[in-house]
Write an enzyme that holds these catalytic residues in place. Structure first.
Site, PDB file in Angstrom:
ATOM      1  N   LEU A 162      -7.440 -89.523-108.695  1.00  0.00           N
ATOM      2  CA  LEU A 162      -7.363 -88.645-107.531  1.00  0.00           C
ATOM      3  C   LEU A 162      -6.425 -89.229-106.485  1.00  0.00           C
ATOM      4  CD1 LEU A 162      -8.339 -86.415-105.523  1.00  0.00           C
ATOM      5  CD2 LEU A 162     -10.276 -87.921-104.983  1.00  0.00           C
ATOM      6  N   SER A 163      -5.516 -88.418-105.961  1.00  0.00           N
ATOM      7  CA  SER A 163      -4.667 -88.765-104.832  1.00  0.00           C
ATOM      8  C   SER A 163      -3.848 -90.019-105.134  1.00  0.00           C
ATOM      9  CB  SER A 163      -5.525 -88.927-103.574  1.00  0.00           C
ATOM     10  OG  SER A 163      -4.729 -88.988-102.419  1.00  0.00           O
TER      11      SER A 163
END
Length: 340
Positions: A162-163
């Site tokens: 994520l991210s």
């Protein structure tokens, strides 16, 4: 920019770069898997592995292996976002409960505050995103340790994040393509979009516009690999104000070019009601896919519950939008169909 200077700037700009969540500065306690849909191997615990190689990136390694796991099973590497920790991300994303349900090992790398003040993987530092150096090399060493300990199948290793963890996922797919069958980039960025911290801000928002070949050349320059490339699953909310949705478009251009195909979808349908597109290679195999979540801001899609397609737990930047990205990626990768 040197590492000390980078840390100083990061400390002053935390709100722009970080995801609120579980603090990566505190040592996570050993934790068992979530309560949802436990399998017969649910007695296992997340454990820290302290010796997995030279660890040039100075990361920590956590691992979840269901009890009595058969040899030859897959491995999933799950990379957290800024300010999150390994245990919290592995649990909240749904990967731990899926490991119990389907039978595979989960590797959970963790960033340290000594490397990055906000616990972000350093996806914008060349020293950490080149093959055989820094954090990329540390994650590669974790992968090998997990394979050795579980007698896992080296041909069925997957990576997702994520991210900042999504950007680091792109790094692993680019620098070690022979080590992964597939990857999942959630609210992430193209590989080598930035090589300095100021450049990282531009990449995050509004994003950079380059040609598919320019993006593809960055991946091709990352290793000497000339064989098959891992498939790529891209997830992004179209209301993301932290990492602009344009980054998914640019990632499509990067990975379709690497796979030698174009940016026109071969399939357009829905996954759990959300727009889904596939890009096929010359043999008709889906090599890149996208899932767009209308109205979703920055975070990872989860769908808490005990239903067959449900997984994950809602938390900061773990967003209950009625689809679990981990489940959908795992299904695409064949994890659910391979048996224990």
């Amino acid at each position: 920019m040197g590492r000390l200077a980078t840390l100083t700037v990061l400390a002053l700009t935390a709100t722009a770069l970080t995801l609120p969540g579980v603090s990566a500065a505190s040592a996570p306690e050993t934790a068992s898997g979530p309560d949802a849909a436990p399998g017969p191997e649910a007695a296992a615990e997340i454990e820290e592995v302290t010796q997995f190689g030279s660890n040039p990136g100075a990361l920590r390694m956590f691992r979840y292996t269901p009890d009595n796991l058969s040899e030859g099973r897959p491995v999933v590497i799950a990379l957290h976002g800024c300010t999150q920790d390994a245990v919290g991300y592995g649990t909240n994303s749904g990967w731990i409960e899926l490991a119990d349900r389907w039978g595979f090992t989960v590797v959970l790398p963790q960033q340290e505050s000594a490397n990055n003040a906000n616990g972000c993987f350093n996806w914008f530092e060349q020293a950490d995103t080149d093959r055989d150096t820094g954090e990329a090399a540390s994650v590669a060493q974790m992968r090998q340790r997990a394979i050795d300990d579980a007698a896992a199948d080296p041909q069925r290793v997957y990576v997702s994040g994520l991210s900042a963890g999504g950007a680091m996922t792109a790094t692993m797919l680019a620098t070690y393509p022979e080590q992964y069958a597939g990857g999942g980039i959630v609210a992430g960025l193209p590989y080598r979009c930035a090589s300095t911290l100021p450049d990282a801000f531009t990449c995050m928002n509004p994003g950079k516009d380059q040609t598919p070949q320019q993006w593809g050349d960055l991946v091709r320059a990352a290793s000497a690999h000339e064989g098959a490339r891992p498939t790529v699953s891209l997830w992004h909310g179209d209301a993301d104000t932290t990492v602009a949705p344009a980054n998914m478009r640019e990632s499509v251009e990067q990975w379709t070019d690497v796979h030698g195909t174009d940016t026109t979808p071969d399939v357009e349908d829905t996954v759990a009601g959300y727009p889904h597109a596939e890009y096929h290679d010359g043999s008709g195999r889906a090599v890149v896919e996208t899932v767009t979540i209308p109205g979703m801001n920055h975070g990872q899609p989860v769908d808490p519950g005990t239903g067959e397609q449900q997984c994950g737990q809602a938390a900061d930047y773990m967003l209950d939008v009625d689809v679990c990205a981990a489940y959908q990626m795992g299904t695409t990768w064949g994890l659910a169909a391979q048996g224990r």
